[in-house]
Design an enzyme around this catalytic site. Structure first.
Site, PDB file in Angstrom:
ATOM      1  N   GLU A 263      32.073 -42.698 -42.881  1.00 16.05           N
ATOM      2  CA  GLU A 263      32.881 -42.266 -44.024  1.00 16.05           C
ATOM      3  C   GLU A 263      34.346 -42.554 -43.748  1.00 16.05           C
ATOM      4  O   GLU A 263      34.778 -42.588 -42.616  1.00 16.05           O
ATOM      5  CB  GLU A 263      32.747 -40.742 -44.234  1.00 16.05           C
ATOM      6  CG  GLU A 263      31.501 -40.348 -44.966  1.00 16.05           C
ATOM      7  CD  GLU A 263      31.333 -38.832 -44.951  1.00 16.05           C
ATOM      8  OE1 GLU A 263      32.342 -38.121 -44.903  1.00 16.05           O
ATOM      9  OE2 GLU A 263      30.178 -38.383 -44.970  1.00 16.05           O
TER      10      GLU A 263
ATOM     11  N   LEU B 201      25.826 -33.134 -44.003  1.00 18.25           N
ATOM     12  CA  LEU B 201      24.681 -34.044 -44.062  1.00 18.25           C
ATOM     13  C   LEU B 201      24.275 -34.290 -45.513  1.00 18.25           C
ATOM     14  O   LEU B 201      23.315 -33.733 -46.014  1.00 18.25           O
ATOM     15  CB  LEU B 201      23.504 -33.457 -43.281  1.00 18.25           C
ATOM     16  CG  LEU B 201      23.411 -33.890 -41.821  1.00 18.25           C
ATOM     17  CD1 LEU B 201      22.097 -33.425 -41.208  1.00 18.25           C
ATOM     18  CD2 LEU B 201      23.530 -35.402 -41.666  1.00 18.25           C
ATOM     19  N   HIS B 202      25.044 -35.117 -46.189  1.00 20.25           N
ATOM     20  CA  HIS B 202      24.744 -35.432 -47.588  1.00 20.25           C
ATOM     21  C   HIS B 202      23.733 -36.567 -47.645  1.00 20.25           C
ATOM     22  O   HIS B 202      23.265 -37.048 -46.615  1.00 20.25           O
ATOM     23  CB  HIS B 202      26.036 -35.801 -48.319  1.00 20.25           C
ATOM     24  CG  HIS B 202      26.760 -36.951 -47.705  1.00 20.25           C
ATOM     25  ND1 HIS B 202      26.706 -38.218 -48.224  1.00 20.25           N
ATOM     26  CD2 HIS B 202      27.508 -37.018 -46.584  1.00 20.25           C
ATOM     27  CE1 HIS B 202      27.428 -39.017 -47.451  1.00 20.25           C
ATOM     28  NE2 HIS B 202      27.917 -38.318 -46.465  1.00 20.25           N
ATOM     29  N   ALA B 203      23.409 -37.002 -48.846  1.00 18.65           N
ATOM     30  CA  ALA B 203      22.317 -37.959 -49.004  1.00 18.65           C
ATOM     31  C   ALA B 203      22.533 -39.265 -48.236  1.00 18.65           C
ATOM     32  O   ALA B 203      21.634 -39.751 -47.555  1.00 18.65           O
ATOM     33  CB  ALA B 203      22.093 -38.244 -50.482  1.00 18.65           C
TER      34      ALA B 203
END
Lengths: 592, 89
Positions: free
Chosen positions: B88, B15-17
């Site tokens: 992604e 859970l990146h930005a």
């Protein structure tokens, strides 16, 4: 000497986060941290006003970010997305509520309340195991800085206000700063802070401007308008480069094209022609930081390690240990199978500390390179000792620059033998059979090549100086630089003489000048049957492709043909037409 | 309506930005209250900071709790987002 020349060259290494090379004028962005007034409110009654002030700063900050985003509206991608993230952080209701709560409960001003919120988050992020997520506190801090500045009512120095082509220097940049660079005349940037996973790094990559971060002290080493080179491939930054270095980087730059990635796919394949003639491909480097990029570009060795930089940036002469650790790093570099260390090649002017070696009228022909080595024997011994010690860690060769005849070579070799004996008597491990070679770059050495070949293990033709000395042209002098022509018939004859002399004596003949990386000349060089080519790393993929797609037979024919011409422009025209037809896509780099 | 669902993150970065921002964008579309929970920590689905603070690397499991009139639709969209690895590559 004017003040311009007095500015010292400074080399810093950081983390290259966005590939490419730029040379240009520095612009130092002064972004002082906003001083944060912290005080307790004189009365509870001021709380609503303070909350209002906080919200006004949030609105102003959001407006700034929206303006930046509007400017970027035509651009797809990651820049606008990070601005969205910043806006989202500004609007984050948990974040706002925490700050309001600090303000109301502790009866403190908005700045202090905000600071407390950020400190809370900092503690949480610092505890995270994942490096990337831990780094996200940076985004929160960027946004907080913006709010704090708006609370203080101060204006921001905007990147979009810069109206000339510059390279940005700053302590730190926010993703919002970086995103603005895509539209503006920003050639690249170099900053003190930051790491590989910072959002600033990601954006720099997406807008394709060279960037180096994590330099720690660039802001204190540079002033606006200084000349700077930013090499985003290796992470090297050079402030106030000498004309030599500038020239070398201009050359490197020419080899860098956006099609890089495609070329890198097969860069590791061997440089063997269709009829099975193999050429060793090495990289010319001057900083150990360049090694990973050199390997990625297809070098399996270092054909020329310029050791001059071990001496620069220092108030005193480098110690044997400093030399040693550099050479050991080179030979132990991942993917590096061999390395040729060139003993120092500079003139007396590089020794700021020694007034005896004052300025010379014609330094290219002055007391430099091997001449200086043989005069300053102690300096030379320190370097040789370190090379010999490092040579037990891998295949290493010593190379002497600017040898003009047998006498100098013998004198240099004698010192090597003395140093070897000294190391032996001290019981220090060293490779007794280290290969010794010389640069062939002085015309007299070409004439003496047969004799020289008897006494060395290899030759390496340094075309830059050889052309300069043979054609009597000062490359730095713009009025005559057009006469600098690698494909001059005299130069081809000189090269031929060196290769034949070397091969007759059974030694290897390499080339490490710019010509080795010039794709226009690649087939001509194959035709000479050179054993190795060493060049700026970025040139390697194209040169290797040409080698793989041609044959020795064809190359020899081409060389034989052009060696019948007596006029340089005829050779140039013939080779260019031939190569353009044969390899249209690999010659682009020479167009500009 | 209150729906609870357990999901596992499959994308490379966790859970990146940017992923968190996408969750916030979806959460903001619905009236339902959306709460994520991991190891006893709770995060408001409309707060990017809350989600980042959960510090979810790849492969972590979390519980989504959605409460409200449009809970079904909200949870479907969130599940799809996570399933598609937040778009992604």
């Amino acid at each position: 000497m004017d003040t311009e020349e007095l500015r010292e060259t400074v080399v810093l290494t950081g983390i290259g986060v966005s590939p490419g090379i730029v040379c240009g004028k520095a612009y130092v962005l002064s972004r002082q941290e906003v001083r944060v007034p912290q005080y307790v409110l004189s009365s509870k009654a001021h709380v609503p006003d303070e909350v209002k002030r906080f919200h006004k700063a949030l609105e102003d900050s959001e407006k700034e970010l929206s303006d930046i985003k509007k400017k970027l509206k035509d651009l797809e991608g990651i820049g606008p997305m990070f601005i969205d993230i910043n806006i989202m952080l500004l609007r984050d209701k948990v974040f706002i509520k925490k700050t309001e709560k600090n303000l109301e409960e502790e009866n403190i001003n908005a700045e202090w309340a905000l600071k407390k919120t950020i400190e809370g988050y900092r503690a949480i992020f610092e505890g995270m195991a994942d490096e990337y997520l831990r780094g996200r506190i940076k985004d929160v801090e960027d946004v907080a800085q913006r709010i704090l500045r708006n609370l203080s009512g101060k204006k921001h120095e905007k990147i979009s206000d810069i109206d000339e082509e510059v390279i940005i220097i700053a302590k730190d940049l926010s993703p919002a700063d970086t995103a603005q660079m895509s539209e503006e005349k920003i050639l690249g940037f170099a900053i003190d802070m930051g790491g590989k996973t910072s959002h600033t790094a990601i954006i720099a990559k997406s807008i394709e401007i060279p960037a180096v971060v994590g330099l720690e002290r660039i802001t204190s080493e540079i002033a606006t308008n200084d000349t700077i080179i930013v090499d985003g491939n290796s992470g090297v930054v050079i402030i106030n480069p000498s004309p030599d270095i500038l020239k070398r980087y201009e050359n490197k730059k020419r080899h860098f094209l956006t099609r890089e990635e495609d070329l890198l796919k097969d860069a590791h394949l061997s440089a063997t022609t269709k009829d099975n003639y193999s050429i060793h491909i090495g990289a010319n480097i001057e900083f150990i930081e360049e090694i990973p990029s050199a390997v990625i570009h297809g070098a399996n060795g270092v054909g020329l390690y310029r050791t001059e930089f071990i001496y620069v940036n220092k108030k005193r002469l480098p110690t044997e240990e400093e030399h040693f650790s550099n050479y050991k790093c080179v030979i132990e570099g991942e993917g590096i199978e061999w390395a040729t260390i060139r003993t120092f090649d500079f003139g007396g002017d590089k020794f700021m500390s020694d007034p005896r070696l004052a300025e010379e009228i014609n330094p290219a022909m002055g007391l430099r390179a091997i001449r200086l080595c043989l005069r300053e024997v102690e300096l030379f011994r320190v370097q040789l000792k370190a090379i010999l010690r490092a040579s037990v860690y891998g295949r290493m060769g010593i190379m002497f620059p600017m040898i003009s005849g047998v006498e100098e070579l013998r004198a240099a070799k004698k010192i090597v033998e003395e140093v070897k004996a000294e190391l032996r008597s001290e019981g220090v491990p060293a490779n007794d059979n280290i290969e010794i070679g010389i640069m062939i770059e002085v015309p007299s050495a070409v004439m003496m090549a047969e004799n020289l070949a008897e006494e060395v293990d290899f030759f390496s033709i340094g075309t830059n100086d050889l052309i300069q000395y043979a054609l009597a042209i000062d490359r730095v002098n713009e009025r005559v630089s057009y006469l600098y022509r690698p494909l001059h018939p005299a130069i081809l004859k000189l090269i031929k003489h060196v290769v034949d002399a070397g091969h007759n004596a059974g030694i290897k003949v390499n080339m490490c000048g710019e010509m080795a990386g010039d794709t226009l000349c690649t087939m001509v060089l194959i035709g000479f049957e050179l054993d190795g080519l060493s060049m700026t790393p970025l040139a390697i993929p194209r040169v290797k492709r040409i080698i793989r797609e041609s044959t020795l037979e064809e190359s020899k024919k081409l060389l034989q043909k052009v060696m019948t011409f007596s006029v340089a422009s005829d050779i140039e025209e013939y080779v260019e037409t031939y190569m353009r037809k044969r390899f249209p896509e690999y010659l682009q780099a020479n167009n500009d | 309506m209150r729906i609870v669902e357990r999901v596992t993150l499959k994308n490379e970065l966790g859970l990146h930005a940017r992923a968190a921002a996408k969750i916030v964008k979806v959460s903001d579309k619905y009236q339902s209250r959306i709460v994520f929970e991991r190891d006893g920590m709770q995060a408001d689905g409309s707060s990017i900071l809350d989600i980042l603070v959960l510090a979810c690397p790849k492969g972590s499991s979390l519980t989504m709790e959605v409460d409200g009139v449009d809970a079904r639709k909200a949870i479907d969209e969130l599940c799809e987002l996570i399933e598609n690895k937040f778009g992604e590559m």
